[in-house]
Design an enzyme around this catalytic site. Sequence first.
Site, PDB file in Angstrom:
ATOM      1  CG  HIS A  84       0.143   6.685   5.692  1.00 25.09           C
ATOM      2  ND1 HIS A  84       1.219   7.228   6.365  1.00 25.09           N
ATOM      3  CD2 HIS A  84       0.456   5.383   5.472  1.00 25.09           C
ATOM      4  CE1 HIS A  84       2.137   6.295   6.548  1.00 25.09           C
ATOM      5  NE2 HIS A  84       1.704   5.162   6.017  1.00 25.09           N
ATOM      6  N   GLY A 121       0.843  -1.178   0.000  1.00 28.14           N
ATOM      7  CA  GLY A 121       0.000   0.000   0.000  1.00 28.14           C
ATOM      8  C   GLY A 121       0.882   1.232   0.000  1.00 28.14           C
ATOM      9  CG  HIS A 154      -0.544   0.834   7.399  1.00 31.43           C
ATOM     10  ND1 HIS A 154       0.293   0.520   8.448  1.00 31.43           N
ATOM     11  CD2 HIS A 154       0.187   1.592   6.545  1.00 31.43           C
ATOM     12  CE1 HIS A 154       1.483   1.076   8.221  1.00 31.43           C
ATOM     13  NE2 HIS A 154       1.435   1.731   7.065  1.00 31.43           N
ATOM     14  CD  GLU A 155      -0.951   2.311   2.817  1.00 32.86           C
ATOM     15  OE1 GLU A 155      -0.603   3.501   2.683  1.00 32.86           O
ATOM     16  OE2 GLU A 155      -0.149   1.403   3.113  1.00 32.86           O
ATOM     17  CB  CYS A 192       5.216   2.255   7.767  1.00 34.37           C
ATOM     18  SG  CYS A 192       4.708   3.738   6.909  1.00 34.37           S
ATOM     19  CG  LEU A 193       6.796   1.212   1.776  1.00 30.85           C
ATOM     20  CD1 LEU A 193       6.159   1.525   0.430  1.00 30.85           C
ATOM     21  CD2 LEU A 193       7.947   0.233   1.621  1.00 30.85           C
ATOM     22  CD  GLN A 250       3.299   5.729   2.983  1.00 30.34           C
ATOM     23  OE1 GLN A 250       2.320   5.187   2.467  1.00 30.34           O
ATOM     24  NE2 GLN A 250       4.306   5.037   3.490  1.00 30.34           N
TER      25      GLN A 250
END
Length: 192
Positions: free
Chosen positions: A152, A45, A148-149, A106-107, A50
Amino acid sequence: MILSIVAYGHQVLREKSKDISPDYPNLQQLIANMWETMYASSGVGLAAPQINKPIRLFVVDSEQIVNNLEEDEKDAWPGDKGIKSVFINAQIIDTEGEEWAYQEGCLSIPKIREDVYRPEKVKIRYMDEHFKEHERTFHGITARVIFHEYDHIEGKLFIDYLKPLKKRMLKGKLDDISKGKIKVDYKMNFPR
């Protein structure tokens, strides 16, 4: 085009994102770049904050997780086939089910994975990349990735769900990320 992923410490990760309209500049190219960036970073995702864009847009491909689950894990989420979808101007309508733990990463916060508790199901209203409205309920791993996304675009990170002691224990690693003192195999944009 592969974009740089914003690292922990950037203010954009803490901002509540804004809705967009169908005439958002170069939207289809942005979405294509987000998919390319997510896959190049081995993500499942990616949310617009991000990549330093405070807009309510994220992409999810939970199919790649679901297709690689162990047999005993597949039994835990029957019917979760995974999705590959674009979410624009998403709003969570409802959540249900017991909260369960899963190790999230997480990226934007590389090399840290921790158990996060989230509900089993999420009901969400969103627009797809063609601005067609959807209202769907997701469960299992797919719901987890969406939660999760979605966080953000609300200015939240998975580490916000950790207990204070655990967060204090991670402080050094988080500081290293925000100072760019880590190595990753994808393009990152570290705070200055």
